[in-house]
Design a protein around this motif. Structure first.
Motif, PDB file in Angstrom:
ATOM      1  N   LYS A 107       0.808  -0.934  -0.005  1.00 14.06           N
ATOM      2  CA  LYS A 107      -0.209   0.117  -0.587  1.00 14.06           C
ATOM      3  C   LYS A 107       0.847   1.202   0.168  1.00 14.06           C
ATOM      4  O   LYS A 107       2.347   1.193   0.519  1.00 14.06           O
ATOM      5  N   GLU A 108       0.448   2.591  -1.043  1.00 17.31           N
ATOM      6  CA  GLU A 108       0.966   3.515  -1.059  1.00 17.31           C
ATOM      7  C   GLU A 108       1.368   4.047   0.231  1.00 17.31           C
ATOM      8  O   GLU A 108       2.616   4.769   0.598  1.00 17.31           O
ATOM      9  N   GLU A 109       1.109   4.092   1.603  1.00 20.79           N
ATOM     10  CA  GLU A 109       1.330   4.799   2.943  1.00 20.79           C
ATOM     11  C   GLU A 109       2.719   4.411   3.474  1.00 20.79           C
ATOM     12  O   GLU A 109       2.705   4.715   3.897  1.00 20.79           O
ATOM     13  N   LEU A 110       2.975   3.241   2.155  1.00 17.69           N
ATOM     14  CA  LEU A 110       4.328   2.952   3.207  1.00 17.69           C
ATOM     15  C   LEU A 110       5.019   3.447   2.774  1.00 17.69           C
ATOM     16  O   LEU A 110       6.491   3.530   3.418  1.00 17.69           O
ATOM     17  N   LEU A 111       4.668   4.576   1.836  1.00 16.28           N
ATOM     18  CA  LEU A 111       6.178   5.028   1.694  1.00 16.28           C
ATOM     19  C   LEU A 111       6.005   6.296   2.766  1.00 16.28           C
ATOM     20  O   LEU A 111       7.131   7.403   3.023  1.00 16.28           O
ATOM     21  N   ASP A 112       6.125   6.555   4.020  1.00 17.74           N
ATOM     22  CA  ASP A 112       5.514   6.860   4.867  1.00 17.74           C
ATOM     23  C   ASP A 112       5.673   6.796   6.172  1.00 17.74           C
ATOM     24  O   ASP A 112       6.377   7.975   6.585  1.00 17.74           O
ATOM     25  N   GLY A 113       6.436   5.325   5.739  1.00 22.92           N
ATOM     26  CA  GLY A 113       6.453   4.499   6.943  1.00 22.92           C
ATOM     27  C   GLY A 113       7.922   4.855   7.707  1.00 22.92           C
ATOM     28  O   GLY A 113       8.865   5.366   6.787  1.00 22.92           O
ATOM     29  N   PHE A 114       8.645   5.026   8.712  1.00 25.31           N
ATOM     30  CA  PHE A 114       9.707   5.563   9.052  1.00 25.31           C
ATOM     31  C   PHE A 114      10.711   4.296   8.692  1.00 25.31           C
ATOM     32  O   PHE A 114      11.776   4.360   8.653  1.00 25.31           O
ATOM     33  N   VAL A 115      10.719   2.511   8.980  1.00 28.14           N
ATOM     34  CA  VAL A 115      11.235   1.711   8.206  1.00 28.14           C
ATOM     35  C   VAL A 115      10.824   1.294   7.142  1.00 28.14           C
ATOM     36  O   VAL A 115      11.155   0.106   6.542  1.00 28.14           O
ATOM     37  N   THR A 116      10.093   1.493   6.605  1.00 26.04           N
ATOM     38  CA  THR A 116       9.677   1.362   5.314  1.00 26.04           C
ATOM     39  C   THR A 116       9.626   2.195   3.652  1.00 26.04           C
ATOM     40  O   THR A 116       9.357   1.392   3.121  1.00 26.04           O
ATOM     41  N   LYS A 117       9.968   3.589   4.786  1.00 32.17           N
ATOM     42  CA  LYS A 117       9.685   4.676   3.116  1.00 32.17           C
ATOM     43  C   LYS A 117      11.345   4.003   2.148  1.00 32.17           C
ATOM     44  O   LYS A 117      10.799   4.513   1.639  1.00 32.17           O
ATOM     45  N   LEU A 118      12.193   3.910   3.119  1.00 33.38           N
ATOM     46  CA  LEU A 118      13.463   3.630   2.306  1.00 33.38           C
ATOM     47  C   LEU A 118      13.249   2.723   1.196  1.00 33.38           C
ATOM     48  O   LEU A 118      13.595   2.542  -0.084  1.00 33.38           O
ATOM     49  N   PHE A 119      12.008   1.023   1.506  1.00 36.80           N
ATOM     50  CA  PHE A 119      12.343   0.493   0.157  1.00 36.80           C
ATOM     51  C   PHE A 119      11.961   0.738  -0.506  1.00 36.80           C
ATOM     52  O   PHE A 119      11.806   0.527  -1.850  1.00 36.80           O
ATOM     53  N   PHE A 120      10.316   1.513   0.423  1.00 34.69           N
ATOM     54  CA  PHE A 120       9.375   1.800  -1.133  1.00 34.69           C
ATOM     55  C   PHE A 120       9.608   2.777  -2.351  1.00 34.69           C
ATOM     56  O   PHE A 120       8.762   2.925  -2.973  1.00 34.69           O
ATOM     57  N   LYS A 121      11.057   3.551  -1.361  1.00 35.39           N
ATOM     58  CA  LYS A 121      11.546   5.064  -2.975  1.00 35.39           C
ATOM     59  C   LYS A 121      12.321   3.853  -3.493  1.00 35.39           C
ATOM     60  O   LYS A 121      12.777   4.394  -4.256  1.00 35.39           O
ATOM     61  N   THR A 122      13.047   2.774  -3.814  1.00 36.50           N
ATOM     62  CA  THR A 122      13.780   2.113  -4.519  1.00 36.50           C
ATOM     63  C   THR A 122      13.208   0.230  -4.658  1.00 36.50           C
ATOM     64  O   THR A 122      12.680   0.683  -5.886  1.00 36.50           O
ATOM     65  N   ILE A 123      13.651  -0.855  -4.407  1.00 39.49           N
ATOM     66  CA  ILE A 123      13.855  -1.767  -4.092  1.00 39.49           C
ATOM     67  C   ILE A 123      12.134  -2.309  -4.316  1.00 39.49           C
ATOM     68  O   ILE A 123      11.559  -3.142  -5.711  1.00 39.49           O
ATOM     69  N   ASP A 124      10.875  -2.163  -3.564  1.00 43.58           N
ATOM     70  CA  ASP A 124       9.572  -2.173  -3.701  1.00 43.58           C
ATOM     71  C   ASP A 124       8.285  -0.907  -3.794  1.00 43.58           C
ATOM     72  O   ASP A 124       9.087   0.439  -4.555  1.00 43.58           O
ATOM     73  N   ILE A 125       7.411  -2.484  -4.497  1.00 41.91           N
ATOM     74  CA  ILE A 125       6.779  -1.043  -5.391  1.00 41.91           C
ATOM     75  C   ILE A 125       5.123  -0.743  -4.811  1.00 41.91           C
ATOM     76  O   ILE A 125       4.502  -1.562  -3.953  1.00 41.91           O
ATOM     77  N   PRO A 126       4.752   0.674  -4.560  1.00 42.65           N
ATOM     78  CA  PRO A 126       3.877   1.229  -3.871  1.00 42.65           C
ATOM     79  C   PRO A 126       2.681   1.005  -4.703  1.00 42.65           C
ATOM     80  O   PRO A 126       2.818   1.775  -5.874  1.00 42.65           O
ATOM     81  N   VAL A 127       1.611   0.787  -4.563  1.00 44.75           N
ATOM     82  CA  VAL A 127       0.114   0.498  -4.999  1.00 44.75           C
ATOM     83  C   VAL A 127      -0.887   1.531  -4.619  1.00 44.75           C
ATOM     84  O   VAL A 127      -0.930   1.281  -2.834  1.00 44.75           O
ATOM     85  N   ASN A 128      -1.468   2.701  -4.710  1.00 45.70           N
ATOM     86  CA  ASN A 128      -2.794   2.724  -3.864  1.00 45.70           C
ATOM     87  C   ASN A 128      -3.965   1.721  -4.611  1.00 45.70           C
ATOM     88  O   ASN A 128      -5.016   2.318  -6.468  1.00 45.70           O
ATOM     89  N   ARG A 129      -4.721   1.131  -4.550  1.00 47.46           N
ATOM     90  CA  ARG A 129      -5.295   0.687  -5.398  1.00 47.46           C
ATOM     91  C   ARG A 129      -6.516   1.521  -5.354  1.00 47.46           C
ATOM     92  O   ARG A 129      -8.145   0.586  -6.266  1.00 47.46           O
ATOM     93  N   ASP A 130      -6.731   2.104  -4.637  1.00 49.07           N
ATOM     94  CA  ASP A 130      -7.953   3.023  -5.012  1.00 49.07           C
ATOM     95  C   ASP A 130      -7.678   3.802  -6.251  1.00 49.07           C
ATOM     96  O   ASP A 130      -9.162   5.090  -7.113  1.00 49.07           O
ATOM     97  N   SER A 131      -6.972   3.815  -6.994  1.00 51.62           N
ATOM     98  CA  SER A 131      -6.369   4.828  -8.264  1.00 51.62           C
ATOM     99  C   SER A 131      -5.957   4.395  -9.176  1.00 51.62           C
ATOM    100  O   SER A 131      -5.586   3.187  -9.272  1.00 51.62           O
ATOM    101  N   LYS A 132      -7.076   3.938 -10.248  1.00 53.17           N
ATOM    102  CA  LYS A 132      -6.803   3.473 -11.412  1.00 53.17           C
ATOM    103  C   LYS A 132      -5.523   3.671 -11.983  1.00 53.17           C
ATOM    104  O   LYS A 132      -4.756   2.751 -12.354  1.00 53.17           O
ATOM    105  N   MET A 133      -4.718   5.568 -12.004  1.00 50.66           N
ATOM    106  CA  MET A 133      -3.574   5.470 -12.521  1.00 50.66           C
ATOM    107  C   MET A 133      -2.261   5.107 -11.599  1.00 50.66           C
ATOM    108  O   MET A 133      -1.261   4.618 -12.718  1.00 50.66           O
TER     109      MET A 133
END
Length: 244
Positions: free
Chosen positions: A103-129
């Protein structure tokens, strides 16, 4: 009193996670500067997952239905009842060539932000784009030979005790489109150690039993078979989950 102790254990676990993350952060940050070093991010992520769990008394009993050739690319689909499911997913994969979709909210997490800005893939399932961009990036990673971990339920539901919820179509369409095997993963009792984040009911040390099903091949399928594949995977995991 019992709930107070369980919530204290959750706080202890969160503190350990943060402390170990701070220790590995310089190494993860260095590896995050170059995509060619992304695999090493997972090396440190595995160390972090294993160490923080062990110190909090979480042990993972991971059983494989059949041997898995980890030189191949897979889409790995675990059920999701606990934050510990992320840890077990890291530990069950026997190489470092994988990423998560979350989930896209992980981009704001203290221990998840760096991963989801690099290797992992964030997604907002409520947004088609957002979903389109996420699955496009996932397609690129799969074509480059990187396995993808995606929780097909899309979230940890509010049910307690938890049950298996309806799966999203995304991982199954990806698997068929790129002829990549799917590995279903059933966490049987992880939620009994720590449900969701643990902040509501607390947590306790214990052994989490995780069953890794044998890979399901998709080379013979077409996109018209995506619903059938989804139901096949759901049925396998539901049967296993009910054995807890």
């Amino acid at each position: 009193m019992k709930l107070i102790l369980k919530k204290a254990h959750t706080c202890f676990y969160v503190a350990i996670v943060a402390f170990v993350y701070c220790l590995i952060w310089p190494f993860v940050y260095f590896c995050s500067r170059k995509p060619s070093l992304y695999g090493r991010i997972n090396f440190f992520r595995k160390m972090w997952a294993y160490t923080s769990s062990l110190l909090a008394g979480f042990i993972y009993d991971i059983n494989y239905e059949a041997p898995i050739d980890w030189s191949r690319t897979y889409i790995i689909c675990p059920n999701h009842t606990s934050n510990l499911d992320i840890t077990s997913a890291n530990l069950l994969i026997k190489n470092n060539n994988y990423c998560f979709m979350g989930k896209e909210e992980l981009l704001d997490g203290f221990v998840t932000k760096l991963f989801f800005k690099t290797i992992d893939i964030p997604v907002n399932r409520d947004s088609k784009m957002s979903s389109f961009r996420a699955f496009k990036k996932a397609s690129e990673r799969l074509q480059d030979g990187m396995s993808l971990v995606i929780f097909p339920e899309g979230k940890i539901a509010d049910d307690y005790p938890p049950r298996l919820h309806e799966f999203k179509n995304g991982p199954f369409r990806l698997a068929i489109e790129f002829k990549i095997p799917i590995i279903p993963v059933t966490s049987l009792n992880t939620w009994q150690m720590l449900w969701d984040t643990g902040f509501k009911y607390g947590s306790k040390p214990g052994i989490s039993h995780v069953f890794v099903h044998k890979p399901i091949e998709t080379a013979h399928l077409t996109l018209d078979d995506a619903d059938i594949l989804r139901e096949e995977v759901y049925s396998l995991m539901q049967q296993k989950f009910e054995q807890q």
